[in-house]
Enzyme design. Structure first.
Site, short mmCIF file in Angstrom:
data_model
loop_
_atom_site.label_atom_id
_atom_site.label_comp_id
_atom_site.label_asym_id
_atom_site.label_seq_id
_atom_site.Cartn_x
_atom_site.Cartn_y
_atom_site.Cartn_z
CB CYS A 74 -0.89 -0.02 1.23
SG CYS A 74 -1.71 1.54 1.57
CD GLU A 75 0.17 5.22 -4.16
OE1 GLU A 75 -0.45 6.28 -4.33
OE2 GLU A 75 0.78 4.65 -5.09
CG HIS A 76 -2.41 5.67 0.64
ND1 HIS A 76 -3.58 5.11 0.18
CD2 HIS A 76 -2.04 6.58 -0.28
CE1 HIS A 76 -3.92 5.68 -0.96
NE2 HIS A 76 -3.00 6.56 -1.27
CG HIS A 77 -1.05 3.34 5.88
ND1 HIS A 77 -2.22 3.37 5.14
CD2 HIS A 77 -1.20 4.27 6.85
CE1 HIS A 77 -3.04 4.27 5.66
NE2 HIS A 77 -2.44 4.83 6.70
CB CYS A 85 -3.32 -0.11 5.13
SG CYS A 85 -4.29 -0.32 3.63
CG HIS A 130 -5.77 -3.51 0.72
ND1 HIS A 130 -5.17 -2.52 -0.03
CD2 HIS A 130 -6.48 -4.26 -0.16
CE1 HIS A 130 -5.51 -2.65 -1.31
NE2 HIS A 130 -6.31 -3.71 -1.40
CD GLN A 155 -7.25 -4.71 -4.99
OE1 GLN A 155 -7.00 -4.72 -3.79
NE2 GLN A 155 -8.19 -5.47 -5.52
#
Length: 223
Positions: free
Chosen positions: A112-115, A183, A181, A153
């Site tokens: 996940c590019e956010h976490h 996250c 995920h 995704q």
């Protein structure tokens, strides 16, 4: 500003927003060699561990910064580098096979590019051959190339579909991804039962009968 509560920073990122179809990269993303990146990341990760209060003289921890750095560059994010893009050779469709070809349950590991925590799931891909086919293993390699980078995704699904269309020179492509995920599972709402499904259809797969056949194939399990 430095003392802001990080819980209030970009809370929208929990909603998995996608900024663009292309993975966001700076123009100088590949000016450094892999080894230079490993050295820099190791130094930064060492500082993160130190800030967390970990004892980096401990035998179990002292090698962790370099292990993490090498893992980032050589393994879980190696799909960022276009030099690692699989070489896809097209072959003439000598058998004139013109029915659906489905490769299901391709194991997928992404992040996940956010976490920067794992996305784990399965990809199912299909195409209807025209004049060309590609090796079955190349379908897996295309999935892995786009998975092995910080991702959303939805973007990953479309990137895989676009690459297949280009490699096969056909619009008749379908991609469906089912993933968990971490996250969502291991932080935030801590929901371990939900999963995420994304799909991209083009060409003949926009028609109900082809899409239905594809979905029936990927849902079928041998007894």
């Amino acid at each position: 500003m430095d003392n802001q509560d990080p819980e209030n920073d970009n809370e929208a990122m929990d909603d998995h927003l996608m900024s663009s179809l292309e993975t966001p990269l700076r123009p100088d993303a590949f000016d450094l060699s892999d080894q230079e990146k490993i050295n820099i990341i190791a130094d930064h990760f060492k500082e993160i561990m130190h800030t967390l209060g970990l004892d980096l003289t401990d035998d179990s921890l002292k090698g962790t910064p370099r292990r993490v750095a090498k893992m980032y560059v050589k393994e879980i994010f190696h799909g960022l580098n276009p030099e690692n893009k699989p070489d896809i050779r097209r072959f003439e469709n000598k058998y004139k096979y013109n029915r659906m070809l489905v490769e299901r349950d391709i194991t997928l590991y992404s992040s996940c590019e956010h976490h920067f925590v794992p996305i784990i799931g399965k990809a199912h891909v299909a195409y209807i051959p025209g004049e060309h086919v590609i090796g079955l293993s190349k379908l897996n390699r295309i999935v892995q190339y786009y998975a092995r980078r910080p991702q959303v995704q939805e973007r990953m699904t479309m990137q895989i579909a676009n690459e297949l269309k280009q490699a096969l020179q056909t619009e008749d492509v379908a991609v469906l991804i089912e993933a968990d995920h971490l996250c969502v599972m291991s932080r935030g709402v801590n929901d371990v039962t939900s999963s995420t499904i994304t799909a991209e259809y083009s060409g003949l797969f926009l028609e109900d009968n082809y899409r239905t056949e594809f979905l029936s194939h990927i849902r079928r399990r041998q007894v």
